[in-house]
Design a protein around this motif. Structure first.
Motif, PDB file in Angstrom:
ATOM      1  N   SER A  32       0.977  -1.047  -0.241  1.00 42.46           N
ATOM      2  CA  SER A  32      -0.150  -0.008   0.149  1.00 42.46           C
ATOM      3  C   SER A  32       0.616   1.119   0.375  1.00 42.46           C
ATOM      4  CB  SER A  32      -1.204   0.162   1.110  1.00 42.46           C
ATOM      5  OG  SER A  32      -0.503  -0.438   2.035  1.00 42.46           O
ATOM      6  N   LEU A  33       2.150   1.246   0.000  1.00 43.23           N
ATOM      7  CA  LEU A  33       2.758   2.209  -0.105  1.00 43.23           C
ATOM      8  C   LEU A  33       4.115   1.865  -1.442  1.00 43.23           C
ATOM      9  CD1 LEU A  33       3.836   2.499   4.392  1.00 43.23           C
ATOM     10  CD2 LEU A  33       2.256   3.863   3.048  1.00 43.23           C
ATOM     11  N   ALA A  34       4.689   3.292  -1.465  1.00 45.31           N
ATOM     12  CA  ALA A  34       5.473   3.785  -2.500  1.00 45.31           C
ATOM     13  C   ALA A  34       6.706   3.884  -2.260  1.00 45.31           C
ATOM     14  CB  ALA A  34       4.896   4.796  -3.307  1.00 45.31           C
ATOM     15  N   THR A  35       8.269   3.064  -2.801  1.00 38.11           N
ATOM     16  CA  THR A  35       9.576   3.768  -2.173  1.00 38.11           C
ATOM     17  C   THR A  35       9.978   5.551  -2.849  1.00 38.11           C
ATOM     18  OG1 THR A  35      10.173   0.685  -3.678  1.00 38.11           O
ATOM     19  CG2 THR A  35      11.630   2.771  -2.698  1.00 38.11           C
ATOM     20  N   ARG A  36      10.487   5.457  -1.592  1.00 41.07           N
ATOM     21  CA  ARG A  36      11.163   6.588  -1.630  1.00 41.07           C
ATOM     22  C   ARG A  36      11.933   6.876  -2.845  1.00 41.07           C
ATOM     23  NH1 ARG A  36       8.581  10.880   1.325  1.00 41.07           N
ATOM     24  NH2 ARG A  36       8.903   9.600   3.047  1.00 41.07           N
ATOM     25  N   LEU A  37      11.192   8.327  -4.024  1.00 39.47           N
ATOM     26  CA  LEU A  37      11.620   9.061  -4.870  1.00 39.47           C
ATOM     27  C   LEU A  37      12.604  10.365  -4.414  1.00 39.47           C
ATOM     28  CD1 LEU A  37       9.222   8.335  -7.712  1.00 39.47           C
ATOM     29  CD2 LEU A  37      10.998   6.867  -6.487  1.00 39.47           C
ATOM     30  N   ALA A  38      13.498  11.000  -4.934  1.00 41.74           N
ATOM     31  CA  ALA A  38      14.068  11.639  -4.854  1.00 41.74           C
ATOM     32  C   ALA A  38      14.948  12.679  -6.665  1.00 41.74           C
ATOM     33  CB  ALA A  38      15.526  11.744  -3.922  1.00 41.74           C
ATOM     34  N   LEU A  39      14.011  12.955  -6.488  1.00 42.40           N
ATOM     35  CA  LEU A  39      14.822  13.915  -8.114  1.00 42.40           C
ATOM     36  C   LEU A  39      16.096  14.342  -7.563  1.00 42.40           C
ATOM     37  CD1 LEU A  39      14.110  14.287 -11.042  1.00 42.40           C
ATOM     38  CD2 LEU A  39      12.474  16.302 -10.802  1.00 42.40           C
TER      39      LEU A  39
END
Length: 337
Positions: free
Chosen positions: A76-83
């Motif tokens: 139910s949760l996404a992997t953290r992303l960083a631009l």
């Protein structure tokens, strides 16, 4: 001696230009786990990750680098992303995905199983606690490990934008530092956590003051990085300094993580007694090498590359890019596990 690295997976989306974004697997604890493996240490990465494409990418990356892992998949949760953007001087700017991410849910079963084997070192960061309510349960794990003789190391890797507020970030990081034997952070993070002004008229005195204030919270030893200016070690009221190696930096994303992995491998999980000047020199070299490559985990150097780098640089003592001076208030100021 096994090292457990607990924390987040962050997928760095590196903006190469206006139309191209390159995904790189990262996150400080994952980078450190990879760095330890390349330096010849045993590492186990523990985390909660999204059951998404980015989570699968992280698993493939860990496997390809030979890093053992114990991961809880959160559907139910996404992997953290960083631009990540780089300016003309290769300085970074981050934009993180907001809200609750997979790492904010404690992988209780995985942590309990990993820690039951009695690791020599337990490394953790602040990302898992920026949101959610897992800090109390996590503290119980850490205290059990410390009671069993495990050395705990906290690296705040402070990113204020993922916390509820700056004051929340400071409060939680101070609490996390309180049950760490060792803290590794950079100068800006240290001054921010101790609420001190960036007055560099006497930088060493300022860093000593901030480190002494942090040490009162609990940690027995503090490693402080200052980018191209070098690094410091603080323990028992004394501070030591080692200059940095000069390199042509490509990306500074993994420099602090390479430094941390080198400190752990060379000082905390070795049977030999390495003098602190040599530990800092080795760690500075690892950080410098990381700056010459793009990405976090990808930039972690091998032990052979670090040793060869130091050997080559020290054989060229006449060059201005070699750290030729080391200052210490106490030659035998060594933190011992």
């Amino acid at each position: 001696m096994k090292v457990i690295c607990y924390g987040e997976v962050v997928i760095d989306l590196i903006a190469e230009n206006r139309s191209t974004i390159l995904p790189k697997v990262g996150g400080a604890p994952l980078n450190v786990a990879v760095g330890l493996r390349r330096l010849g240490a045993r590492s186990l990465f523990v985390s909660s990750i999204g059951a998404d494409w980015f989570g699968k990418l992280a698993i493939e990356y860990l496997d390809s680098n030979g890093v053992d892992h114990s991961l809880a998949l959160r559907k139910s949760l996404a992997t953290r992303l960083a631009l990540i953007f780089h300016d003309k001087n290769n300085e970074r700017s981050f934009e993180f995905s907001q809200g609750l991410a997979a790492e904010n849910v404690l992988p209780d079963k995985e942590l309990r199983s990993a820690c039951s084997s009695g690791p020599g070192v337990f490394y953790y960061g602040s990302f898992p606690f920026a949101k959610g309510n897992s800090l109390n349960a996590f503290e119980k794990h850490v205290r059990r490990m410390r009671d069993a003789g495990t050395v705990t190391l906290f690296d705040p890797n402070l990113r204020l934008e993922i916390f509820t507020s700056p004051s929340d970030a400071i409060k939680k990081c101070r609490r996390l530092a309180a049950f760490a034997d060792v803290v590794r952070l950079n100068v800006e993070e240290l001054l921010h956590l101790m609420r001190l002004t960036n007055d560099y008229r006497n930088k060493k005195s300022l860093i000593r003051k901030a480190a002494a204030a942090l040490a009162k919270k609990g940690p027995r030893a503090i490693f402080i990085t200052d980018g191209s200016q070098g690094s410091y070690f603080f323990s028992a009221g004394e501070i030591e300094y080692c200059p940095a190696f000069a390199v042509d930096a490509v990306d500074t994303t993994g420099c602090g993580d390479a430094f941390t992995a080198a400190v752990i491998a060379e000082h905390l999980c070795t049977k030999k007694s390495v003098p602190m000047p040599d530990v800092l020199l080795f760690a500075n070299a690892a950080g410098a090498l990381a700056a010459t490559k793009m990405g976090g985990g990808d930039s972690m150097p091998t032990r052979q590359s670090v040793e060869e780098f130091v050997k080559i640089r020290e054989s060229n003592r006449g060059s201005s890019d070699v750290p030729r001076s080391f200052t210490s208030n106490h030659e035998q100021n060594h933190f011992s596990i």
